[in-house]
Design a protein around this motif. Structure first.
Motif, PDB file in Angstrom:
ATOM      1  N   GLY A  11       0.838  -1.187   0.000  1.00  0.00           N
ATOM      2  CA  GLY A  11       0.000   0.000   0.000  1.00  0.00           C
ATOM      3  C   GLY A  11       0.872   1.235   0.000  1.00  0.00           C
ATOM      4  O   GLY A  11       2.092   1.171   0.190  1.00  0.00           O
ATOM      5  N   GLY A  12       0.273   2.371  -0.227  1.00  0.00           N
ATOM      6  CA  GLY A  12       1.025   3.606  -0.237  1.00  0.00           C
ATOM      7  C   GLY A  12       1.380   4.053  -1.639  1.00  0.00           C
ATOM      8  O   GLY A  12       1.131   3.371  -2.638  1.00  0.00           O
ATOM      9  N   LEU A  13       1.998   5.227  -1.726  1.00  0.00           N
ATOM     10  CA  LEU A  13       2.290   5.840  -3.010  1.00  0.00           C
ATOM     11  C   LEU A  13       3.270   5.011  -3.832  1.00  0.00           C
ATOM     12  O   LEU A  13       3.069   4.795  -5.030  1.00  0.00           O
ATOM     13  CB  LEU A  13       2.847   7.251  -2.785  1.00  0.00           C
ATOM     14  N   VAL A  14       4.328   4.532  -3.213  1.00  0.00           N
ATOM     15  CA  VAL A  14       5.338   3.761  -3.940  1.00  0.00           C
ATOM     16  C   VAL A  14       4.737   2.474  -4.491  1.00  0.00           C
ATOM     17  O   VAL A  14       4.969   2.100  -5.651  1.00  0.00           O
ATOM     18  CB  VAL A  14       6.536   3.454  -3.022  1.00  0.00           C
ATOM     19  N   HIS A  15       3.926   1.798  -3.674  1.00  0.00           N
ATOM     20  CA  HIS A  15       3.306   0.555  -4.127  1.00  0.00           C
ATOM     21  C   HIS A  15       2.354   0.814  -5.293  1.00  0.00           C
ATOM     22  O   HIS A  15       2.314   0.042  -6.265  1.00  0.00           O
ATOM     23  CB  HIS A  15       2.557  -0.098  -2.962  1.00  0.00           C
ATOM     24  N   ARG A  16       1.583   1.901  -5.227  1.00  0.00           N
ATOM     25  CA  ARG A  16       0.657   2.203  -6.307  1.00  0.00           C
ATOM     26  C   ARG A  16       1.387   2.553  -7.594  1.00  0.00           C
ATOM     27  O   ARG A  16       0.958   2.178  -8.699  1.00  0.00           O
ATOM     28  CB  ARG A  16      -0.278   3.344  -5.888  1.00  0.00           C
ATOM     29  N   THR A  21       2.833   0.937 -13.089  1.00  0.00           N
ATOM     30  CA  THR A  21       3.826   0.745 -14.146  1.00  0.00           C
ATOM     31  C   THR A  21       4.000  -0.711 -14.531  1.00  0.00           C
ATOM     32  O   THR A  21       4.782  -1.018 -15.439  1.00  0.00           O
ATOM     33  CB  THR A  21       5.183   1.307 -13.704  1.00  0.00           C
ATOM     34  N   GLY A  22       3.296  -1.634 -13.850  1.00  0.00           N
ATOM     35  CA  GLY A  22       3.371  -3.043 -14.191  1.00  0.00           C
ATOM     36  C   GLY A  22       4.544  -3.772 -13.584  1.00  0.00           C
ATOM     37  O   GLY A  22       4.782  -4.945 -13.908  1.00  0.00           O
ATOM     38  N   VAL A  23       5.283  -3.106 -12.704  1.00  0.00           N
ATOM     39  CA  VAL A  23       6.453  -3.756 -12.093  1.00  0.00           C
ATOM     40  C   VAL A  23       6.034  -4.937 -11.240  1.00  0.00           C
ATOM     41  O   VAL A  23       6.758  -5.944 -11.152  1.00  0.00           O
ATOM     42  CB  VAL A  23       7.247  -2.728 -11.264  1.00  0.00           C
ATOM     43  N   LEU A  24       4.862  -4.848 -10.606  1.00  0.00           N
ATOM     44  CA  LEU A  24       4.429  -5.902  -9.688  1.00  0.00           C
ATOM     45  C   LEU A  24       3.861  -7.120 -10.397  1.00  0.00           C
ATOM     46  O   LEU A  24       3.523  -8.101  -9.743  1.00  0.00           O
ATOM     47  CB  LEU A  24       3.373  -5.341  -8.724  1.00  0.00           C
ATOM     48  N   ARG A  25       3.759  -7.047 -11.710  1.00  0.00           N
ATOM     49  CA  ARG A  25       3.173  -8.171 -12.442  1.00  0.00           C
ATOM     50  C   ARG A  25       4.233  -8.854 -13.303  1.00  0.00           C
ATOM     51  O   ARG A  25       5.068  -8.198 -13.914  1.00  0.00           O
ATOM     52  CB  ARG A  25       2.024  -7.690 -13.341  1.00  0.00           C
ATOM     53  N   GLY A  26       4.161 -10.179 -13.328  1.00  0.00           N
ATOM     54  CA  GLY A  26       4.975 -10.921 -14.271  1.00  0.00           C
ATOM     55  C   GLY A  26       6.341 -11.344 -13.782  1.00  0.00           C
ATOM     56  O   GLY A  26       7.127 -11.868 -14.569  1.00  0.00           O
ATOM     57  N   HIS A  27       6.680 -11.126 -12.497  1.00  0.00           N
ATOM     58  CA  HIS A  27       7.985 -11.513 -11.981  1.00  0.00           C
ATOM     59  C   HIS A  27       7.797 -12.448 -10.799  1.00  0.00           C
ATOM     60  O   HIS A  27       7.180 -12.082  -9.791  1.00  0.00           O
ATOM     61  CB  HIS A  27       8.804 -10.294 -11.558  1.00  0.00           C
ATOM     62  N   GLN A 119      -8.669  -0.245  10.093  1.00  0.00           N
ATOM     63  CA  GLN A 119      -8.928   0.733   9.040  1.00  0.00           C
ATOM     64  C   GLN A 119      -8.056   1.974   9.208  1.00  0.00           C
ATOM     65  O   GLN A 119      -7.572   2.553   8.222  1.00  0.00           O
ATOM     66  CB  GLN A 119     -10.401   1.128   9.048  1.00  0.00           C
ATOM     67  N   ARG A 120      -7.822   2.379  10.459  1.00  0.00           N
ATOM     68  CA  ARG A 120      -6.952   3.527  10.703  1.00  0.00           C
ATOM     69  C   ARG A 120      -5.528   3.228  10.230  1.00  0.00           C
ATOM     70  O   ARG A 120      -4.866   4.079   9.614  1.00  0.00           O
ATOM     71  CB  ARG A 120      -6.948   3.864  12.191  1.00  0.00           C
ATOM     72  N   VAL A 121      -5.058   2.011  10.506  1.00  0.00           N
ATOM     73  CA  VAL A 121      -3.723   1.624  10.056  1.00  0.00           C
ATOM     74  C   VAL A 121      -3.664   1.571   8.534  1.00  0.00           C
ATOM     75  O   VAL A 121      -2.691   2.024   7.918  1.00  0.00           O
ATOM     76  CB  VAL A 121      -3.334   0.261  10.674  1.00  0.00           C
ATOM     77  N   ARG A 122      -4.708   1.037   7.907  1.00  0.00           N
ATOM     78  CA  ARG A 122      -4.726   0.972   6.441  1.00  0.00           C
ATOM     79  C   ARG A 122      -4.761   2.371   5.809  1.00  0.00           C
ATOM     80  O   ARG A 122      -4.131   2.608   4.778  1.00  0.00           O
ATOM     81  CB  ARG A 122      -5.919   0.140   5.961  1.00  0.00           C
ATOM     82  N   ARG A 123      -5.505   3.293   6.438  1.00  0.00           N
ATOM     83  CA  ARG A 123      -5.528   4.658   5.905  1.00  0.00           C
ATOM     84  C   ARG A 123      -4.141   5.292   5.973  1.00  0.00           C
ATOM     85  O   ARG A 123      -3.725   5.990   5.044  1.00  0.00           O
ATOM     86  CB  ARG A 123      -6.541   5.511   6.673  1.00  0.00           C
ATOM     87  N   GLY A 124      -3.437   5.042   7.075  1.00  0.00           N
ATOM     88  CA  GLY A 124      -2.069   5.556   7.165  1.00  0.00           C
ATOM     89  C   GLY A 124      -1.147   4.908   6.156  1.00  0.00           C
ATOM     90  O   GLY A 124      -0.272   5.566   5.587  1.00  0.00           O
ATOM     91  N   ARG A 125      -1.346   3.621   5.923  1.00  0.00           N
ATOM     92  CA  ARG A 125      -0.510   2.910   4.949  1.00  0.00           C
ATOM     93  C   ARG A 125      -0.755   3.413   3.532  1.00  0.00           C
ATOM     94  O   ARG A 125       0.177   3.566   2.737  1.00  0.00           O
ATOM     95  CB  ARG A 125      -0.816   1.417   5.030  1.00  0.00           C
TER      96      ARG A 125
END
Length: 392
Positions: A11-16, A21-27, A119-125
């Motif tokens: 989660g978070g900006l870097v993960h999104r 960009t497709g980096v998380l798929r196919g490896h 949910q509070r932790v997820r919002r921060g993440r």
């Protein structure tokens, strides 16, 4: 539960951005590819540029890149280590979060409070603001620095020439170091999120069982999860070891002179990483105290009933009554022994959700990178003689 709802890392900006960009798929081995890519981006250009400048290989008149142990330990060891450890740490932390809701630790009437906490932790993440702040902090030294300084006072190093940054030095200061800082800050942000979760658990209304066989009221799994942050102690130890080796090689510092710094680091980082679990101490103490009161009253009744029954049986046996019961004919003794075992386990219950082995695991991660300093301080022959002398 939304996708990755129990994850602290996914989660978070870097993960999104990586997902978009497709980096998380196919490896299949994404963490290895990321680690290799980050090492290549941060270290390969300085290697090439210093080779062109003649400051790559160790030399006598100054510190070359391959003689800069602090830089090598930072970029070649600590940086990929933080990347490779993330998936394994996230898997165990995710299981720990799931365990909170699936182990009857929270009564059904309080489950909404646990959901609100998660949910509070997820919002921060998922919020982009913390990671943008991490990026700003990573770049702040570069933006605020007035001029370049030597890594070691009085020692010429590969980053500077005539007081100005070389091409390799600019890449190191503008790309390599901020990249490493950002990665470390992202890990620290996840540690903060985990700490927020732990601080909120006492207000959820945990239903602890003091007689739980794990010896921590059913919360021992949190100590195992906390071990995943030992990677921060290991990365910090690598940085400290590299800096100390530079001090010993180029400034002539002795291991004895650095002993307080090294010992303070191991003790301090271990205490810092285990400290969030201490917020659960009052809850565990209260559960243990209430359970002891209940079991004391139950023990008194059990002991009185046992004593009355077998005093009467002993009297019948002394009178040679033919149908007199004996202790071996009933399970009273076994049941009483079982109760005693449960009570002894309750009395030994820990009031913190971690064990000495959890502490030792974190301390070993902090101390392990510092072990090579002993080889710098003395030869292998001297070290073997000291070990033989201790063992003999």
């Amino acid at each position: 539960m939304p996708q990755h709802g129990y994850s602290l890392m996914r989660g978070g900006l870097v993960h999104r951005l990586m997902h978009a960009t497709g980096v998380l798929r196919g490896h299949a081995h994404l963490s290895w590819w990321l680690a290799g890519g980050l090492v290549a981006v941060s270290l390969v250009p300085p290697l090439v540029l210093t080779a062109l400048d003649g400051t790559l290989l160790p030399r006598r008149d100054g510190m070359a890149l391959l003689g800069d142990y602090a830089t090598l330990s930072r970029l070649l060891l600590a940086l990929p280590l933080l990347v490779l450890a993330a998936p394994h740490a996230d898997a165990l932390l995710r299981n720990a979060l799931r365990q909170l809701g699936h182990a009857s630790l929270v009564p059904p009437r309080r489950s909404a409070h646990l959901d609100q906490l998660l949910q509070r932790v997820r919002r921060g993440r998922d919020s982009p603001i913390p990671e943008l702040l991490c990026l700003l902090i990573a770049l702040a030294p570069l933006l605020l620095a007035g001029h370049a300084v030597n890594l070691l006072p009085g020692v010429a190093d590969w980053r500077l020439h005539a007081g100005q940054l070389t091409a390799a030095g600019r890449w190191y200061e503008w790309v390599s170091v901020p990249l490493f800082r950002l990665l470390g800050l992202l890990w620290l942000w996840r540690f903060v999120l985990w700490t927020v979760l732990l601080c909120g658990l006492p207000r959820v209304g945990l239903r602890l069982h003091a007689e739980h066989p794990d010896g921590a009221g059913g919360l021992a799994f949190l100590g195992l999860a906390q071990e995943r942050f030992a990677i921060l102690a290991l990365a910090g130890g690598l940085l400290l070891a590299g800096a100390c080796i530079n001090q010993m090689v180029w400034l002539g510092e002795s291991l004895y002179a650095l002993r307080h710094l090294l010992a303070g680091y191991v003790v301090g980082v271990t205490a810092l990483l285990i400290a969030p679990l201490l917020v659960l101490m009052p809850t565990l103490m209260r559960a243990k105290r209430h359970a002891l009161f209940r079991f004391d009253a139950l023990g008194n009744r059990a002991a009185a009933a046992f004593d009355r029954r077998w005093q009467a049986a002993g009297a019948d046996a002394a009178a040679d009554t033919p149908d007199a019961d004996t202790l071996l004919d009933h399970g009273d003794a076994s049941a009483y022994a079982d109760f005693s075992g449960v009570y002894q386990g309750l009395a030994r219950m820990s009031v913190v959700p971690f064990t000495r082995w959890n502490l030792l695991w974190i301390a070993l991660h902090a101390a392990l990178p510092l072990c090579p300093l002993a080889l710098m301080a003395m030869s292998v022959d001297e070290l073997l003689k000291k070990l033989v002398g201790i063992l003999a």
